[in-house]
Design an enzyme around this catalytic site. Structure first.
Site, PDB file in Angstrom:
ATOM      1  N   THR A  51       0.860  -1.187   0.000  1.00  0.00           N
ATOM      2  CA  THR A  51       0.000   0.000   0.000  1.00  0.00           C
ATOM      3  C   THR A  51       0.892   1.232   0.000  1.00  0.00           C
ATOM      4  OG1 THR A  51      -0.102   0.346   2.395  1.00  0.00           O
ATOM      5  CG2 THR A  51      -1.699  -1.203   1.455  1.00  0.00           C
ATOM      6  N   CYS A  52       0.286   2.388  -0.169  1.00  0.00           N
ATOM      7  CA  CYS A  52       1.035   3.642  -0.048  1.00  0.00           C
ATOM      8  C   CYS A  52       0.706   4.267   1.308  1.00  0.00           C
ATOM      9  CB  CYS A  52       0.715   4.591  -1.202  1.00  0.00           C
ATOM     10  SG  CYS A  52      -1.028   4.943  -1.394  1.00  0.00           S
ATOM     11  N   SER A  53       0.569   3.409   2.316  1.00  0.00           N
ATOM     12  CA  SER A  53       0.240   3.847   3.658  1.00  0.00           C
ATOM     13  C   SER A  53       1.306   3.377   4.639  1.00  0.00           C
ATOM     14  CB  SER A  53      -1.116   3.272   4.068  1.00  0.00           C
ATOM     15  OG  SER A  53      -1.371   3.523   5.432  1.00  0.00           O
TER      16      SER A  53
END
Length: 128
Positions: A51-53
């Site tokens: 994810t980009c989290s």
């Protein structure tokens, strides 16, 4: 889909709408997508979840829940298998946002019934 908190430096416009609870609201969808991907995986296949989290609720918690739900699946250390990919060990504990002030709870048991309902907490959000 992810909260995008990992892109806040590159995309400062996200700050206007980002909230700490987004991770928990996206968790069920992320878990469903990962679980479906694992179900479709051929025996011996490899699935990379990313994810980009920075949130462990969107990363470690999703992976842990998927591993509990899908038999015959195991977590594999890919450190060194993909040379340009930088890796780090995952977290083994974290707090889940359960308050307007951003305060969190560290376990399902720590959250009272009112918090569980109001913040739509579920056991899979927490560290195993």
């Amino acid at each position: 889909p992810c909260s995008g908190d990992g892109t806040l430096r590159k995309n400062p416009d996200i700050w206007d709408s980002w909230q700490p609870r987004y991770s928990a609201t996206l968790h069920p969808l992320q878990l469903a997508i990962l679980t479906r991907g694992l179900q479709l995986l051929k025996p011996g296949g490899l699935l990379l979840y990313s994810t980009c989290s920075f949130s462990p609720v969107e990363n470690e918690a999703v992976v842990a829940a998927a591993l509990r739900h899908c038999s015959g699946v195991e977590l594999e250390d890919v450190h060194g298998a993909l040379p340009p990919l930088r890796t780090a060990a995952g977290l083994s504990r974290w707090r889940v946002t359960a308050g307007e002030d951003g305060c969190g709870v560290g376990s399902w048991e720590e959250a009272d019934e009112e918090r569980r309902l109001h913040w739509r907490l579920q056991p899979s959000l927490f560290a195993p």
